[in-house]
Structure formats: structure tokens, C-alpha cells
Design an enzyme around this catalytic site. Structure first.
Site, PDB file in Angstrom:
ATOM      1  N   SER A  16      -5.782   0.653  -1.060  1.00 22.02           N
ATOM      2  CA  SER A  16      -6.539   1.376  -0.050  1.00 22.02           C
ATOM      3  C   SER A  16      -6.112   0.965   1.360  1.00 22.02           C
ATOM      4  CB  SER A  16      -8.042   1.126  -0.236  1.00 22.02           C
ATOM      5  OG  SER A  16      -8.329  -0.255  -0.188  1.00 22.02           O
ATOM      6  N   CYS A  78      -5.353  -2.351  -6.129  1.00 22.72           N
ATOM      7  CA  CYS A  78      -6.665  -2.364  -5.486  1.00 22.72           C
ATOM      8  C   CYS A  78      -7.685  -2.556  -6.596  1.00 22.72           C
ATOM      9  CB  CYS A  78      -6.907  -1.053  -4.751  1.00 22.72           C
ATOM     10  SG  CYS A  78      -8.582  -0.825  -4.114  1.00 22.72           S
ATOM     11  N   ASN A  79      -8.383  -3.672  -6.576  1.00 20.43           N
ATOM     12  CA  ASN A  79      -9.338  -3.942  -7.646  1.00 20.43           C
ATOM     13  C   ASN A  79     -10.438  -2.891  -7.697  1.00 20.43           C
ATOM     14  OD1 ASN A  79      -9.023  -6.946  -8.947  1.00 20.43           O
ATOM     15  ND2 ASN A  79      -8.161  -6.839  -6.897  1.00 20.43           N
ATOM     16  N   THR A  80     -10.895  -2.440  -6.537  1.00 19.83           N
ATOM     17  CA  THR A  80     -11.959  -1.439  -6.506  1.00 19.83           C
ATOM     18  C   THR A  80     -11.497  -0.136  -7.128  1.00 19.83           C
ATOM     19  OG1 THR A  80     -12.884  -2.445  -4.507  1.00 19.83           O
ATOM     20  CG2 THR A  80     -13.559  -0.194  -5.019  1.00 19.83           C
ATOM     21  N   CYS A 185      -9.674  -8.899  -4.816  1.00 24.68           N
ATOM     22  CA  CYS A 185      -9.320  -7.766  -3.960  1.00 24.68           C
ATOM     23  C   CYS A 185      -7.996  -8.114  -3.306  1.00 24.68           C
ATOM     24  CB  CYS A 185     -10.403  -7.540  -2.898  1.00 24.68           C
ATOM     25  SG  CYS A 185      -9.981  -6.305  -1.643  1.00 24.68           S
TER      26      CYS A 185
END
Length: 230
Positions: A16, A78-80, A185
Site C-alpha cells: 500500500s 502488505c500484511n493488511t 506490517c
């Protein structure tokens, strides 16, 4: 199979914001013959305060240039986005090998000696179903501390990472007997050295090495399959 016989590929890396740039640079060093393409979505960063549906659509839109460029592998660095969108992406584009990031609960639970670990991650990651599954599978007998990091991604994205009080956080975690910290993150990778400097005895985990290994295994399998079918 030696690296010399592996097929040259286009490998995409998406995050992101600026966190994935570290991953892209390290992959380029590891896979010098491959073309590493990097995409971001800084217009909508951070993802951590968005709904799963928003994250899915934003991620799909942001990686479209990587898909159109012909990437065989796309790393969702991106972990999210990984915890909220990776299944959606795999269903949407089944011919692409997606590698997602997830908080390293298993290795943290395995390596802790005190039985206390910390996971630094966005609110969206901590609230995701996949994170809950990881905790249920690997951290039943471990205390998991989840510090409030919800502003970190924005702060790092705006080149103000020095405002994050890493040393104070590490000192507080040590008082709680924590001996392993998971950076969940990719933005937080920019803080890794500061975490290490704050306490040399603590283990700091982030997934770059695991990503390299997964790409290497995929390249070997893909090259073997291609050779067998030609």
C-alpha cells in the site's frame, strides 16, 4: 535444479505504501536475472483503517499494472492486504502465483523462551479472520501482546518514523517478559534496526527470508513443469 537453469520471470511486488520497496529491493538482489516490478497505492494509504471489501478492491486495482505487465508471481507485501484480500485475488486471477504476508505467529511461538510475544500490526490485520486462525493454531500456549501501532504506517509513510518511540515500547515489552517481536506490517520494516538496537537480546521477526524461499521453490517447480511439457 541449479539457478542457472531456472526460467527468467517477471515478479511483481505490491504494498500500500513505501514498506514494500524494501522487499522489492531485496528480491532484486536475490533474483538478479528476473525483472522485479513494484507497485504501490500511496493515494489510499494506510489500508489498516479500511473495511475488508475496500481493501480487496483497492488491492486489485493497484496490482492491475503488474498483471498487465505479465508478472508470473505477485508478492502482496502488505500484511493488511494479505490477510484481507489474498483469497479474493487468488480466485480472481487463478493463473498468477500470489505470495501473501502474514504475521509470523508460528515462528514467534516456536522461538520464544518466556512464552510472551508481541505482534506489531495494523488494526485491520489484528481484526482479520486469518490472524485469528494463526493465533488459534500456533499461540494457544503463548501470551500475545498487541501494542497500539495504528498510526505507525501513516507516520512512516510521511517520513516521520523518528517520532515512533521504539525504545520505550521495547522497554515496556521487556518488563512484560516478551522476548520475540513480530513486525506484522512492511512499513514497520523501516524500524527493524531501531528495534534491534533497543535490545540486542530480543528476536525481531519479519518475513523477507520466507518470501525469497517461496519464490525460489516456485521457480524450481515452474521450470521443472515447463521443461516436462515442452
Amino acid at each position: 535444479m541449479s539457478r542457472a537453469t531456472l526460467l527468467v520471470m517477471k515478479i511483481g511486488v505490491f504494498d500500500s505504501g513505501i514498506g514494500g520497496k524494501i522487499v522489492a529491493d531485496e528480491l532484486q538482489l536475490a533474483f538478479t536475472d528476473d525483472e522485479i516490478l513494484y507497485a504501490h497505492d500511496r493515494e489510499h494509504v494506510p489500508y489498516g483503517n479500511k473495511s475488508p471489501e475496500e481493501i480487496q478492491q483497492l488491492t486489485l486495482l493497484a496490482i492491475t499494472p503488474l498483471i498487465n505487465a505479465g508478472c508470473t508471481v505477485i508478492v502482496i507485501a502488505c500484511n493488511t492486504a494479505s490477510t484481507n484480500a489474498i483469497s479474493f485475488l487468488r480466485k480472481t486471477h487463478p493463473r498468477i502465483f500470489f505470495i501473501g504476508l502474514e504475521p509470523m505467529i508460528k515462528p514467534a511461538a516456536t522461538q520464544t523462551k518466556s512464552g510472551v510475544i508481541a505482534v506489531c500490526a495494523t488494526r485491520a490485520t489484528l481484526a482479520s479472520e486469518s490472524y485469528a486462525i494463526l493465533k488459534e493454531m500456533w499461540a494457544k500456549d503463548v501470551r500475545v501482546i498487541e501494542p497500539d501501532c495504528h498510526e505507525w504506517a501513516s507516520v512512516i509513510e510521511n517520513n516521520r518514523s523518528e517520532e515512533i518511540e521504539v525504545a520505550a515500547l521495547v522497554a515496556d515489552l521487556r518488563k512484560k517478559r516478551c522476548d520475540v517481536i513480530v513486525l506484522g506490517c512492511t512499513h514497520y520494516h523501516w524500524l527493524k534496526k531501531r528495534f534491534q538496537n533497543a535490545n540486542q537480546n530480543m528476536i525481531i521477526l519479519e518475513p523477507t527470508d520466507a518470501i525469497r524461499q517461496r519464490i525460489d521453490h516456485f521457480k524450481q517447480d515452474y521450470s521443472s513443469f515447463t521443461a516436462a511439457t515442452n
